[in-house]
Design a protein around this motif. Structure first.
Motif, mmCIF file in Angstrom:
data_model
loop_
_atom_site.group_PDB
_atom_site.id
_atom_site.type_symbol
_atom_site.label_atom_id
_atom_site.label_comp_id
_atom_site.label_asym_id
_atom_site.label_seq_id
_atom_site.Cartn_x
_atom_site.Cartn_y
_atom_site.Cartn_z
ATOM 1 N N PRO B 245 23.761 0.718 -23.950
ATOM 2 C CA PRO B 245 24.601 1.939 -23.723
ATOM 3 C C PRO B 245 25.721 1.492 -22.971
ATOM 4 O O PRO B 245 25.234 1.373 -21.721
ATOM 5 C CB PRO B 245 23.716 2.950 -23.545
ATOM 6 C CG PRO B 245 22.429 2.540 -23.174
ATOM 7 C CD PRO B 245 22.396 1.251 -23.841
ATOM 8 N N MET B 266 23.343 0.856 -17.589
ATOM 9 C CA MET B 266 23.970 1.599 -18.644
ATOM 10 C C MET B 266 25.063 2.583 -17.818
ATOM 11 O O MET B 266 25.038 2.931 -16.535
ATOM 12 C CB MET B 266 22.741 2.801 -18.790
ATOM 13 C CG MET B 266 23.552 3.985 -19.612
ATOM 14 S SD MET B 266 22.559 5.065 -20.372
ATOM 15 C CE MET B 266 21.768 5.949 -19.023
ATOM 16 N N PHE B 268 28.077 5.490 -18.470
ATOM 17 C CA PHE B 268 28.373 6.705 -19.283
ATOM 18 C C PHE B 268 29.412 7.704 -18.768
ATOM 19 O O PHE B 268 29.850 7.422 -17.455
ATOM 20 C CB PHE B 268 27.053 7.484 -19.545
ATOM 21 C CG PHE B 268 26.226 7.929 -18.439
ATOM 22 C CD1 PHE B 268 25.746 6.943 -17.520
ATOM 23 C CD2 PHE B 268 25.919 9.311 -17.982
ATOM 24 C CE1 PHE B 268 24.955 7.421 -16.499
ATOM 25 C CE2 PHE B 268 25.289 9.840 -17.088
ATOM 26 C CZ PHE B 268 24.676 8.757 -16.232
ATOM 27 N N ALA B 269 29.569 8.831 -19.390
ATOM 28 C CA ALA B 269 30.483 9.733 -18.758
ATOM 29 C C ALA B 269 31.854 9.257 -18.334
ATOM 30 O O ALA B 269 32.376 9.253 -17.280
ATOM 31 C CB ALA B 269 29.848 10.755 -17.754
ATOM 32 N N GLN B 284 24.222 4.033 -14.327
ATOM 33 C CA GLN B 284 22.810 4.178 -14.145
ATOM 34 C C GLN B 284 21.963 2.981 -13.406
ATOM 35 O O GLN B 284 21.901 1.907 -13.942
ATOM 36 C CB GLN B 284 21.917 4.863 -15.361
ATOM 37 C CG GLN B 284 20.719 5.212 -15.100
ATOM 38 C CD GLN B 284 20.752 6.742 -14.547
ATOM 39 O OE1 GLN B 284 21.324 7.514 -15.005
ATOM 40 N NE2 GLN B 284 19.734 7.023 -13.727
ATOM 41 N N GLY B 286 18.106 2.466 -12.060
ATOM 42 C CA GLY B 286 16.870 3.024 -11.659
ATOM 43 C C GLY B 286 17.018 4.709 -11.991
ATOM 44 O O GLY B 286 17.343 5.010 -12.926
ATOM 45 N N SER B 287 16.585 5.336 -10.945
ATOM 46 C CA SER B 287 16.592 6.710 -11.072
ATOM 47 C C SER B 287 17.752 7.509 -11.071
ATOM 48 O O SER B 287 18.215 8.588 -10.763
ATOM 49 C CB SER B 287 15.530 7.364 -10.212
ATOM 50 O OG SER B 287 14.241 6.970 -10.523
ATOM 51 N N ALA B 289 22.263 7.810 -10.677
ATOM 52 C CA ALA B 289 23.393 7.488 -11.271
ATOM 53 C C ALA B 289 24.689 7.849 -10.311
ATOM 54 O O ALA B 289 24.746 8.826 -9.656
ATOM 55 C CB ALA B 289 23.794 8.416 -12.415
ATOM 56 N N ALA B 308 21.033 9.010 -3.741
ATOM 57 C CA ALA B 308 19.806 9.070 -4.548
ATOM 58 C C ALA B 308 19.589 10.104 -5.637
ATOM 59 O O ALA B 308 18.902 11.127 -5.293
ATOM 60 C CB ALA B 308 18.390 8.928 -3.742
ATOM 61 N N ALA B 309 20.780 10.328 -6.405
ATOM 62 C CA ALA B 309 20.942 11.586 -7.059
ATOM 63 C C ALA B 309 21.509 11.170 -8.436
ATOM 64 O O ALA B 309 22.019 9.973 -8.869
ATOM 65 C CB ALA B 309 21.839 12.594 -6.592
ATOM 66 N N ILE B 310 21.838 12.196 -9.492
ATOM 67 C CA ILE B 310 22.605 11.960 -10.598
ATOM 68 C C ILE B 310 24.057 12.425 -10.112
ATOM 69 O O ILE B 310 24.044 13.681 -10.222
ATOM 70 C CB ILE B 310 22.004 12.709 -11.779
ATOM 71 C CG1 ILE B 310 20.625 11.894 -12.152
ATOM 72 C CG2 ILE B 310 22.828 12.553 -13.030
ATOM 73 C CD1 ILE B 310 19.777 12.798 -13.105
ATOM 74 N N THR B 312 27.576 12.535 -11.992
ATOM 75 C CA THR B 312 28.204 12.334 -13.322
ATOM 76 C C THR B 312 29.282 13.350 -13.593
ATOM 77 O O THR B 312 29.807 14.089 -12.942
ATOM 78 C CB THR B 312 26.764 11.981 -14.464
ATOM 79 O OG1 THR B 312 27.582 11.440 -15.634
ATOM 80 C CG2 THR B 312 26.460 13.416 -14.782
ATOM 81 N N GLU B 326 29.606 16.449 -11.262
ATOM 82 C CA GLU B 326 28.489 17.257 -10.975
ATOM 83 C C GLU B 326 27.428 16.328 -10.344
ATOM 84 O O GLU B 326 27.387 14.960 -10.694
ATOM 85 C CB GLU B 326 28.028 17.706 -12.184
ATOM 86 C CG GLU B 326 27.769 16.688 -13.339
ATOM 87 C CD GLU B 326 26.861 17.088 -14.569
ATOM 88 O OE1 GLU B 326 27.429 17.416 -15.603
ATOM 89 O OE2 GLU B 326 25.557 17.206 -14.641
ATOM 90 N N ASP B 328 23.155 16.328 -8.915
ATOM 91 C CA ASP B 328 21.785 17.264 -8.379
ATOM 92 C C ASP B 328 21.653 16.937 -7.028
ATOM 93 O O ASP B 328 20.445 17.050 -6.707
ATOM 94 C CB ASP B 328 20.763 16.914 -9.201
ATOM 95 C CG ASP B 328 20.512 15.584 -9.621
ATOM 96 O OD1 ASP B 328 20.667 14.785 -8.852
ATOM 97 O OD2 ASP B 328 19.627 15.403 -10.469
ATOM 98 N N GLN B 333 21.761 20.822 -10.544
ATOM 99 C CA GLN B 333 23.255 20.538 -11.056
ATOM 100 C C GLN B 333 24.326 21.318 -10.317
ATOM 101 O O GLN B 333 24.330 22.627 -10.824
ATOM 102 C CB GLN B 333 23.499 20.192 -12.543
ATOM 103 C CG GLN B 333 22.730 19.195 -13.319
ATOM 104 C CD GLN B 333 22.640 19.727 -14.813
ATOM 105 O OE1 GLN B 333 21.714 20.325 -15.352
ATOM 106 N NE2 GLN B 333 23.792 19.049 -15.594
#
Lengths: 160, 454
Positions: B245, B266, B268-269, B284, B286-287, B289, B308-310, B312, B326, B328, B333
């Motif tokens: 992806p 990966m 994305f967005a 992305q 590991g954990s 993004a 150390a968060a998402i 995106t 956005e 987390d 979120q």
């Protein structure tokens, strides 16, 4: 060097221990896994049926609970024994989230499984991860029971 | 009787060139009309207020000669449908028109139009040219002032009749609201077919009203979140080609596809910068993004966030100076605004629930988002300073807003419950009162608007 040898020794010990347990359960089949005896040991079906190929997560979570760790312990033991398999860990989310975040959340779940298996001695070089976000549900009903089945990480064997 | 009506000396050239000229002609004609307007007695629609009462408008069925009779009627129907769907106009049923059988040269009997409550009147004629093209002329009349507001003509090939209608709708919308229209635009989206647990997803494009659906990919690979370039016929989207992806760039005219960058994970967005020269996206690892910016000319990538968060769903402000996204990082979120170099991130959403998929209005004044609270999915808007949050639509599942190029309408997708359920594309205007379904052949999701065509 000696550390590597020791690690190998430890892994071998684990496999032997499992063999003994399995033998105790199924006297006629002194093989690694127990359970459905019509399944060829070491096959993909063996992994799915007798080990369990997936673990589940709470809503918006990626932490592994006791049940998940139990499944992953068995996966690690099996993979230690059948070293010719590489695996892809597929991370998934349920449909009750937004698309982009779910893609990242699926990746986070796959990463949690990967880290656990690596800690249990599976070589990182055997593991790939991919996230499908909310794009690949297995249960399609509109209920919490279905959504919880979709919040999963599935360990897929990649050919022998 | 004299009309403000330009002549357009067309030569036989490519369609695209013809259309560029036609559009330039529109601009010129509008300019001429504007100059000739006196400052009194003209109808105008103020669309900056909430819940506007739609303006009654009569679109007299366009006259056609010979071969063009059907096309003429269809063009006036598409114009009426465009204006109706905007929620700002209420086209009056042609059966109620007292003055019938009009063409573009017919002088309106304004009393008749006032009698049926019409404030504005559109007349038009379509004629076949010797070279196989059609000539389209239309006029917009102020019924109360008894005065022409616009007179324009266009030349094009008969196959282009829908675009012709949308260009006429845009001219009417702009003259009466003072804002640019959005009818001569397209929407790129994801076509969804097959059962819910084995969906086939194809990149597709359609006119903003759902007509002329065309498929850009075949459905062999999972594709998600397409976004239009603000300056070219290009789309950036996510594809699972080869089980890897990544963010891709797709040229709608040539069909060429290329992967963007060589990232160690990966991506994305994606979304274009306002000048179309860069793509911002998530990587992305590991954990986590984090957000990255890729310059499409130099191919250089710049890391913008490191948490150390998402992080995106990034989206630039129209001046390119800021990015809303956005994250987390605070536990759930929420929306954050930072400078476009990645510095100074500040949280702007503080209501109950989770906020995601922010997208900055092309006008700069608002940020649209998806909000999830107590199992309900809402589309809302908030000011970039975090104040003035308003929910425009709310239900089981509404997701992924995208702005019309004039910043007055949002398109999004709405999913329905259960095994047979699936997403469809909707629009809602900024008042929240005017929701419209966009008819598509199959389920459809992830709509994104093109800029006005040229």
């Amino acid at each position: 060097m000696s550390k590597t040898l020791f690690a190998r020794g430890a892994r071998f010990a684990a496999v032997v221990a499992v063999c003994l347990v399995a033998a105790a359960c199924s006297q006629t089949r002194p093989e690694l896994t127990s359970g459905n005896s019509s399944v060829a040991a070491g096959s993909g079906q063996d992994f799915v049926v007798n080990v369990g190929d997936r673990v589940f997560f709470l809503n918006n979570q990626s932490s592994l609970d006791g049940a998940a760790r139990g499944v992953l312990d068995k996966q690690a033991q099996w993979l230690q024994h059948y070293k010719n398999y590489s695996i892809t860990i597929e991370g998934h989310a349920d449909e009750r989230g937004t698309r982009q975040y779910n893609i990242a959340l699926g990746a986070r779940r796959a990463a949690a499984v990967r880290e656990y298996l690596v800690a249990k001695g599976i070589s990182p070089s055997r593991i790939k991860t991919i996230s499908y976000g909310k794009e690949r549900p297995v249960a399609v009903c509109n209920a919490a029971s279905c959504w919880s089945q979709n919040r999963r990480a599935v360990t897929v064997l990649n050919g022998q | 009787m004299s009309f403000v009506m330009g002549l357009n000396p067309m030569r036989t050239t490519g369609i695209k060139q013809l259309w560029r000229r036609a559009c330039r002609f529109v601009a010129a004609a509008v300019a001429v009309v504007t100059i000739s307007q006196p400052a009194y007695a003209l109808i105008e629609l103020d669309i900056t207020q909430g819940n506007v009462e739609p303006m009654p408008i009569a679109i007299s069925p366009f006259a056609g000669s010979g071969l063009q009779e059907d096309v003429a009627g269809q063009i006036s129907q598409v114009v009426a449908a465009d204006l109706q769907r905007s929620g700002l106009f209420r086209p009056i049923d042609p059966a109620a028109h007292i003055q019938q059988e009009m063409n573009v040269g017919t002088m309106p009997r304004f009393g008749d139009w006032r009698t049926i409550g019409s404030q504005a009147l559109v007349t038009g004629s379509i004629a076949q040219q010797a070279n196989g093209q059609i000539r389209a002329e239309f006029r917009l009349w102020d019924v109360f002032a008894g005065q022409q507001l616009i007179g324009q003509q266009f030349f094009t090939t008969p196959e282009n009749w829908r675009r012709l209608a949308h260009i006429i709708s845009d001219a009417i919308y702009q003259r009466l609201t003072g804002e640019k229209g959005y009818f001569d635009t397209r929407v790129v989206f994801i076509d969804e077919s097959g059962p819910k647990d084995a969906r086939r997803k194809r990149l597709a494009i359609m006119d903003q009203d759902g007509a002329n659906v065309r498929y850009l990919t075949r459905g062999d690979d999972l594709v998600l979140t397409p976004r239009f370039s603000p300056v070219s016929q290009e789309v950036t989207y996510m594809s699972y080609v080869g089980g890897n992806p990544q963010v891709y760039l797709f040229n709608i005219e040539t069909g060429q596809r290329e992967v963007l960058g060589n990232f160690p994970g990966m991506t994305f967005a994606p979304r274009f910068s306002p000048d179309g020269q860069k793509v911002i996206m998530s990587l992305q690892q590991g954990s986590n993004a984090n957000l990255y910016l890729m310059d499409l000319r130099t191919r250089r990538t710049t890391r913008l966030t490191n948490t150390a968060a998402i992080d995106t769903s990034p989206s630039f402000s129209p001046d390119g100076r800021q990015v809303v996204f956005e994250s987390d990082r605070g536990g759930s979120q929420q929306l954050y605004v930072m400078n476009s170099n990645g510095s100074g991130a500040e949280r702007i959403s503080f209501g109950p629930g989770q906020y995601s998929t922010p997208v900055w209005s092309p006008r700069g004044d608002l940020i649209a988002f998806t909000k999830v609270h107590q199992g309900r999915f809402m589309i809302g808007v908030i000011r970039p300073d975090g104040k003035g949050e308003r929910i425009l639509t709310e239900g089981y599942h509404n997701e992924g807003p995208a702005w019309s190029p004039n910043g007055r309408v949002l398109t999004f997708f709405r999913d329905t419950v259960g095994e047979q359920g699936g997403p469809q594309v909707w629009t809602v205007d900024l008042t929240g009162y005017n929701e419209q379904l966009v008819q598509t052949p199959n389920f459809a999701s992830d709509p994104a608007w093109s800029p006005l065509l040229d």
